[in-house]
Design an enzyme around this catalytic site. Structure first.
Site, mmCIF file in Angstrom:
data_model
loop_
_atom_site.group_PDB
_atom_site.id
_atom_site.type_symbol
_atom_site.label_atom_id
_atom_site.label_comp_id
_atom_site.label_asym_id
_atom_site.label_seq_id
_atom_site.Cartn_x
_atom_site.Cartn_y
_atom_site.Cartn_z
ATOM 1 C CE LYS A 1 -3.962 2.003 2.449
ATOM 2 N NZ LYS A 1 -4.978 1.779 3.495
ATOM 3 C CB SER B 1 -7.527 4.305 2.369
ATOM 4 O OG SER B 1 -7.034 3.488 3.429
ATOM 5 C CB SER C 1 -9.023 1.836 5.055
ATOM 6 O OG SER C 1 -9.421 3.183 5.061
#
Length: 473
Positions: free
Chosen positions: A81, A156, A180
């Protein structure tokens, strides 16, 4: 051969690599080819290191040839990420202010995953500073949902979820404050686990005592998520909340017999959140699956009164603490939703924080009581199906207006306040082909219970096996 490798489970690929039935170079090359072929359609992987990944794959194969000990993720490619620090590879946080930022260290999660043998191939897309559950930013643009490219992939960890669904990587890391890990897993028909705070320690951390934001694993199957959790989890002396249980406790695929499991089901968190009828229509029949598996199912919900204030107050405090200085130094450089959240934090007073602390303590005690009566709570992950990727957030949920970029995420962030492990598992599709996830919540520190329940449900339904038809190479 590429599709055979890129849609194989991580557990299967890891076993085949160790047995030398397939080489790490073949696995990494297949995923790099897949990224080259379809990533432009979804914009999930935003940085790729072809040469570095293939060199690491050659080294991985050499270790096997020489009979050296290897880790549980040996030879598996992963793109981290883009908010997680990666030494020598840019970490942009989705912000122009960090577009060229190259850290000189790996954060703990990245360090552990690579130490277990995973091969870094790149980074996955995020919203600006991971704020909001729709993945778009001014550096790389929006990530598209592999099942319908006009729709959001969530966030996210939206780039991570879309990359899994599109066959770009077999495992993914993510993080979760208000959903997220869970929302993008629901939107992209994959599995995402928000662990108990402290299960996956974070370092470096601006607030090591924070219980809202956690890191966790994503995968296409529950067993794959358990595998990655086994590497991420375990104590670290620099992390005051870290739990002592070694990660290896989660490595074996969870058992699937659910007879006698006490299950609570809530379609709307006890009437506290609106849920679109499209979501409810998919989830209601899934409850019967648990009954057929031998569970005792009751409609019930923990007492979440005050969860709104707890989450909003703590989140605003963290945003002001972590990003306030950046806002002052670069006025006009942050998206409006971020600025609003920072300013909300700056308005907080001592009594505001004390009130939220008291409410959080009361909710914790209520959750303790609830999970003494139930093993698992089932609920919607998201209140909506994947929405139009051209808008920041859905403005209406079941006819109710949503005033901020957070409002529509309550079904996830109310659960955050419980401090419990919460997992999104594929639960089916709308008539229009949009994925819907089921949220499986267990008592704090009871990740194995959540994994076991989700694994049995997954085996009984097979919803996660449906692939995005538009992305075949």
């Amino acid at each position: 051969m590429t599709d055979e490798i890129t849609y194989a489970s991580a557990t299967e690929l890891a076993a085949r690599i160790r047995k030398r039935e397939v080489s790490a170079r073949e696995v990494v090359q297949a995923h790099l080819d897949r990224i080259e072929d379809v990533n432009s359609q979804v914009n999930a992987v935003v940085t790729v290191d072809h040469a570095g990944a293939l060199a690491a794959a050659r080294d991985a194969d050499e270790r096997l040839v020489r009979g050296r000990e290897v880790g549980p993720l040996h030879g598996l490619p992963i793109a981290f990420k883009d908010t997680h620090l990666t030494r020598g590879m840019r970490t942009t946080h989705g912000s122009p202010l960090f577009a060229d930022h190259v850290p000189d260290e790996d954060e703990l999660l990245v360090e552990r995953v690579q130490a277990a043998g995973a091969i870094r191939i790149g980074k996955t897309n995020v919203p600006e500073f991971a704020a909001g559950s729709h993945t778009f930013n001014p550096v790389f643009g929006a990530t598209r949902n592999p099942y319908d490219r006009s729709r959001s992939a969530g966030g996210s960890s939206g780039g991570a979820a879309a990359a899994l669904a599109a066959g770009l990587q077999p495992l993914a890391d993510g993080s979760d404050m208000g959903g997220s890990l869970r929302n993008p897993a629901s939107f992209c028909n994959v599995v995402g686990l928000r662990p108990t705070p402290g299960r996956v320690p974070s370092h470096p951390a601006s607030d090591p005592w924070d219980t809202l934001a956690v890191a966790g694993p994503m995968g296409r199957t529950v067993a794959d998520v358990a595998l990655l959790l086994s590497v991420m989890a375990g104590p670290d002396p620099r992390c005051p909340l870290s739990l002592d249980t070694p990660g290896s406790a989660f490595r074996a695929p969870p058992a699937a017999d659910l007879r006698g499991l006490r299950v609570a089901w809530t379609p709307d968190l006890g009437g506290r959140v609106p849920v679109d009828p499209e979501v409810t229509a998919v989830l209601e029949p899934q409850v019967r699956v648990f009954e057929e598996l031998g569970c005792r199912v009751t409609e019930d919900c923990p007492d979440l009164d005050g969860a709104e204030d707890v989450f909003r107050t703590r989140r605003a405090q963290l945003f002001a603490q972590g990003l306030g200085e950046l806002l002052d130094e670069h006025p006009g450089a942050l998206k409006p939703s971020l600025v609003w959240n920072i300013e909300e934090g700056r308005k907080l007073t001592g009594p505001d924080l004390a009130r939220a602390t008291a409410a959080h303590a009361r909710i914790h005690l209520a959750a303790t009581d609830f999970f003494s009566r139930y093993d698992v709570l089932l609920a919607p992950v998201s209140q909506v199906v994947p929405f139009d990727a051209e808008v920041e957030y859905p403005r209406l949920v079941a006819g109710e207006e949503q005033h901020t970029y957070l409002d529509w995420m309550r079904s996830a962030y109310f659960v955050t306040v419980l401090g419990a492990p919460a997992l999104s598992v594929p639960a089916g599709f709308t008539p229009g082909g949009l994925p819907v996830g089921l949220q499986v919540v267990a008592a704090p520190r009871a990740e194995l219970t959540a994994l076991r329940a989700a694994h049995a449900y997954e085996a009984a339904t097979g919803h996660g096996l449906r692939r995005p038809a538009l992305l075949h190479s």
